[in-house]
Scaffold this motif. Structure first.
Motif, PDB file in Angstrom:
ATOM      1  N   ASN A  46      45.964  25.824  62.465  1.00 50.68           N
ATOM      2  CA  ASN A  46      46.591  26.840  63.314  1.00 50.68           C
ATOM      3  C   ASN A  46      45.631  27.201  64.438  1.00 50.68           C
ATOM      4  OD1 ASN A  46      47.819  28.994  64.548  1.00 50.68           O
ATOM      5  ND2 ASN A  46      48.136  30.168  62.666  1.00 50.68           N
ATOM      6  N   ARG A  47      45.770  26.542  65.558  1.00 45.98           N
ATOM      7  CA  ARG A  47      44.849  26.741  66.679  1.00 45.98           C
ATOM      8  C   ARG A  47      45.046  28.074  67.396  1.00 45.98           C
ATOM      9  NH1 ARG A  47      41.701  22.323  68.038  1.00 45.98           N
ATOM     10  NH2 ARG A  47      42.297  20.424  66.978  1.00 45.98           N
ATOM     11  N   ASP A  48      46.084  28.832  67.039  1.00 44.43           N
ATOM     12  CA  ASP A  48      46.284  30.148  67.645  1.00 44.43           C
ATOM     13  C   ASP A  48      45.321  31.184  67.076  1.00 44.43           C
ATOM     14  OD1 ASP A  48      48.349  29.183  69.228  1.00 44.43           O
ATOM     15  OD2 ASP A  48      49.882  29.696  67.746  1.00 44.43           O
ATOM     16  N   GLU A  49      44.714  30.867  65.943  1.00 46.86           N
ATOM     17  CA  GLU A  49      43.769  31.781  65.316  1.00 46.86           C
ATOM     18  C   GLU A  49      42.350  31.467  65.753  1.00 46.86           C
ATOM     19  OE1 GLU A  49      45.504  32.955  61.025  1.00 46.86           O
ATOM     20  OE2 GLU A  49      44.756  30.906  61.200  1.00 46.86           O
ATOM     21  N   LYS A  50      41.501  32.477  65.679  1.00 46.92           N
ATOM     22  CA  LYS A  50      40.091  32.269  65.987  1.00 46.92           C
ATOM     23  C   LYS A  50      39.468  31.361  64.941  1.00 46.92           C
ATOM     24  CE  LYS A  50      39.382  36.534  68.471  1.00 46.92           C
ATOM     25  NZ  LYS A  50      38.569  37.718  68.634  1.00 46.92           N
ATOM     26  N   VAL A  51      38.467  30.611  65.376  1.00 44.64           N
ATOM     27  CA  VAL A  51      37.854  29.612  64.498  1.00 44.64           C
ATOM     28  C   VAL A  51      37.293  30.239  63.228  1.00 44.64           C
ATOM     29  CG1 VAL A  51      35.592  29.624  65.630  1.00 44.64           C
ATOM     30  CG2 VAL A  51      36.349  27.597  64.411  1.00 44.64           C
ATOM     31  N   GLY A  52      36.688  31.410  63.308  1.00 44.07           N
ATOM     32  CA  GLY A  52      36.116  32.047  62.118  1.00 44.07           C
ATOM     33  C   GLY A  52      37.159  32.375  61.073  1.00 44.07           C
ATOM     34  N   ILE A  53      38.314  32.803  61.509  1.00 47.08           N
ATOM     35  CA  ILE A  53      39.399  33.119  60.577  1.00 47.08           C
ATOM     36  C   ILE A  53      39.899  31.834  59.912  1.00 47.08           C
ATOM     37  CG2 ILE A  53      41.780  33.973  60.431  1.00 47.08           C
ATOM     38  CD1 ILE A  53      40.961  35.961  62.709  1.00 47.08           C
ATOM     39  N   ARG A  54      40.115  30.800  60.724  1.00 44.15           N
ATOM     40  CA  ARG A  54      40.599  29.519  60.187  1.00 44.15           C
ATOM     41  C   ARG A  54      39.592  28.916  59.215  1.00 44.15           C
ATOM     42  NH1 ARG A  54      41.402  27.441  65.932  1.00 44.15           N
ATOM     43  NH2 ARG A  54      39.648  26.152  65.307  1.00 44.15           N
ATOM     44  N   PHE A  55      38.324  28.928  59.616  1.00 42.14           N
ATOM     45  CA  PHE A  55      37.275  28.312  58.811  1.00 42.14           C
ATOM     46  C   PHE A  55      37.146  29.024  57.465  1.00 42.14           C
ATOM     47  CE2 PHE A  55      32.950  27.365  57.498  1.00 42.14           C
ATOM     48  CZ  PHE A  55      32.785  26.036  57.869  1.00 42.14           C
ATOM     49  N   ARG A  56      37.078  30.340  57.489  1.00 47.03           N
ATOM     50  CA  ARG A  56      36.949  31.099  56.239  1.00 47.03           C
ATOM     51  C   ARG A  56      38.173  30.900  55.351  1.00 47.03           C
ATOM     52  NH1 ARG A  56      35.041  35.039  60.060  1.00 47.03           N
ATOM     53  NH2 ARG A  56      32.815  35.439  59.810  1.00 47.03           N
ATOM     54  N   ARG A  57      39.366  30.861  55.949  1.00 40.95           N
ATOM     55  CA  ARG A  57      40.573  30.677  55.167  1.00 40.95           C
ATOM     56  C   ARG A  57      40.581  29.317  54.461  1.00 40.95           C
ATOM     57  NH1 ARG A  57      43.637  31.655  58.313  1.00 40.95           N
ATOM     58  NH2 ARG A  57      45.530  31.973  58.822  1.00 40.95           N
ATOM     59  N   LEU A  58      40.143  28.277  55.165  1.00 37.94           N
ATOM     60  CA  LEU A  58      40.064  26.963  54.519  1.00 37.94           C
ATOM     61  C   LEU A  58      39.214  27.059  53.255  1.00 37.94           C
ATOM     62  CD1 LEU A  58      40.508  23.812  54.577  1.00 37.94           C
ATOM     63  CD2 LEU A  58      38.262  23.727  55.712  1.00 37.94           C
TER      64      LEU A  58
END
Length: 176
Positions: free
Chosen positions: A71-83
């Motif tokens: 989901n490129r609409d989210e900030k990288v930190g949010i995406r990374f932590r969620r993974l």
């Protein structure tokens, strides 16, 4: 919290990354093979104990970055932590890993203690350790061979079947 799922030298299931006649591969595939090579493991199967390679560690973070881009609409930190958290890493550990990822990518170093709860972050070549060990309140230990050989490999194995990316690289260039 400590990465309870990722400890020691015993590997879980890993993706097989065979080269083929198409010479066209996803970015996670090439980064995973390169991480394995830098860590002294078999680039196709991931077999081997691993080593303390910083470039291998950086490539492991790149594999996680690539797999977090659904989901490129989210900030990288949010995406990374969620993974990480969606694959069994506790929120605190995910936060430490993300901060280490930023320090590693942007300064090729470790985060300042003030950015990780006034703890010192150390990397270790210990193969019998946890990938991320936060049991002590004054430090965080990251085992490079276990981080790359267990945590990154496990998450890649679990996440790749649902990965939505489309970036492909043709590794065969024929010059006329």
């Amino acid at each position: 919290m400590t990465t309870e799922l990722d400890k020691g030298p015993g590997a879980g299931p890993m993706l097989v990354c065979d080269l083929d006649e198409t010479h066209t591969y996803t970015t996670w595939f090439l980064a995973l093979r390169d991480m394995r090579t830098a860590n002294g493991r078999n680039e196709t199967t991931g077999a081997g104990e691993g080593n303390n390679s910083w470039i291998g560690l950086a490539l492991g973070m790149i594999v996680l970055d690539i797999l977090s881009t659904t989901n490129r609409d989210e900030k990288v930190g949010i995406r990374f932590r969620r993974l990480l958290t969606e694959h069994g890493v506790g929120e605190d550990d995910a936060d430490f890993i993300y901060k280490f990822r930023c320090a590693l990518h942007h300064a090729y170093g470790i985060p300042n203690p003030g950015t990780v709860g006034n703890r010192n972050l150390f990397v270790t070549p210990a193969v019998g350790a946890y990938a991320v060990d936060t049991r002590r309140s004054d430090r965080v230990l990251i085992s490079v061979p276990v981080f790359c050989g267990r945590l990154v490999e496990r998450i890649a194995y679990e996440a790749v079947p649902t990965w939505q990316g489309s970036a492909l690289i043709d590794t065969y260039v024929q010059l006329d």
